[in-house]
Design a protein around this motif. Structure first.
Motif, PDB file in Angstrom:
ATOM      1  N   ASN A  15     -69.285  34.125-113.794  1.00 13.17           N
ATOM      2  CA  ASN A  15     -69.877  34.738-114.976  1.00 13.17           C
ATOM      3  C   ASN A  15     -68.761  34.962-115.991  1.00 13.17           C
ATOM      4  O   ASN A  15     -68.295  36.076-116.178  1.00 13.17           O
ATOM      5  N   VAL A  16     -68.305  33.878-116.606  1.00 14.37           N
ATOM      6  CA  VAL A  16     -67.212  33.916-117.569  1.00 14.37           C
ATOM      7  C   VAL A  16     -67.775  33.620-118.945  1.00 14.37           C
ATOM      8  O   VAL A  16     -68.542  32.683-119.120  1.00 14.37           O
ATOM      9  N   GLU A  17     -67.401  34.448-119.920  1.00 14.58           N
ATOM     10  CA  GLU A  17     -67.895  34.269-121.281  1.00 14.58           C
ATOM     11  C   GLU A  17     -66.741  34.338-122.270  1.00 14.58           C
ATOM     12  O   GLU A  17     -65.688  34.912-121.972  1.00 14.58           O
ATOM     13  N   SER A  18     -66.948  33.779-123.436  1.00 13.75           N
ATOM     14  CA  SER A  18     -65.971  33.861-124.512  1.00 13.75           C
ATOM     15  C   SER A  18     -65.626  35.322-124.758  1.00 13.75           C
ATOM     16  O   SER A  18     -66.500  36.180-124.787  1.00 13.75           O
ATOM     17  N   ASP A  20     -63.776  37.176-122.695  1.00 19.24           N
ATOM     18  CA  ASP A  20     -63.346  37.794-121.439  1.00 19.24           C
ATOM     19  C   ASP A  20     -61.838  37.648-121.265  1.00 19.24           C
ATOM     20  O   ASP A  20     -61.225  36.738-121.800  1.00 19.24           O
ATOM     21  N   VAL A  42     -60.438  34.219-122.851  1.00 13.10           N
ATOM     22  CA  VAL A  42     -61.317  33.056-122.804  1.00 13.10           C
ATOM     23  C   VAL A  42     -61.782  32.778-124.233  1.00 13.10           C
ATOM     24  O   VAL A  42     -62.344  33.649-124.886  1.00 13.10           O
ATOM     25  N   LYS A  44     -63.636  29.751-125.025  1.00 14.55           N
ATOM     26  CA  LYS A  44     -64.910  29.028-124.981  1.00 14.55           C
ATOM     27  C   LYS A  44     -65.181  28.611-123.541  1.00 14.55           C
ATOM     28  O   LYS A  44     -64.257  28.319-122.791  1.00 14.55           O
ATOM     29  N   VAL A  45     -66.438  28.592-123.155  1.00 16.76           N
ATOM     30  CA  VAL A  45     -66.852  28.104-121.839  1.00 16.76           C
ATOM     31  C   VAL A  45     -67.901  27.025-122.055  1.00 16.76           C
ATOM     32  O   VAL A  45     -68.863  27.232-122.797  1.00 16.76           O
ATOM     33  N   GLN A  46     -67.696  25.879-121.440  1.00 15.20           N
ATOM     34  CA  GLN A  46     -68.663  24.784-121.537  1.00 15.20           C
ATOM     35  C   GLN A  46     -69.086  24.396-120.127  1.00 15.20           C
ATOM     36  O   GLN A  46     -68.260  24.058-119.295  1.00 15.20           O
ATOM     37  N   ARG A  47     -70.386  24.474-119.860  1.00 19.27           N
ATOM     38  CA  ARG A  47     -70.923  24.127-118.549  1.00 19.27           C
ATOM     39  C   ARG A  47     -71.442  22.694-118.566  1.00 19.27           C
ATOM     40  O   ARG A  47     -72.012  22.238-119.550  1.00 19.27           O
ATOM     41  N   ILE A  55     -63.101  25.840-119.106  1.00 22.31           N
ATOM     42  CA  ILE A  55     -62.794  27.109-119.766  1.00 22.31           C
ATOM     43  C   ILE A  55     -61.591  26.883-120.685  1.00 22.31           C
ATOM     44  O   ILE A  55     -60.533  26.463-120.230  1.00 22.31           O
TER      45      ILE A  55
END
Length: 65
Positions: A15-18, A20, A42, A44-47, A55
């Motif tokens: 559960n990682v978000e911009s 964090d 962090v 940006k996170v791209q899944r 990340i």
């Protein structure tokens, strides 16, 4: 952080978000590693589906990843 180095069974549960703050635990086999224990923000996170993510980081040392 190389998604291939992670256990893909745990990646979807991250559960990682911009915005964090995170701490680097390991960075194996990298030609220019960031020190273990380094902390940063962090950006940006791209899944990618359910088993991979990227990340983007800005480390307190000024390095980015």
């Amino acid at each position: 952080m190389a998604p291939s180095a992670w256990d893909t069974n745990t990646v979807p549960r991250l559960n990682v978000e911009s915005g964090d703050r995170i701490e680097l635990v390991e960075m194996p086999s990298d030609p220019s590693p960031i020190d273990v224990g380094a902390r940063g923000d962090v950006l940006k996170v791209q899944r990618f589906g359910t088993d991979s993510l990227t990340i983007w980081m800005r480390w307190d040392s000024g390095r980015t990843l």
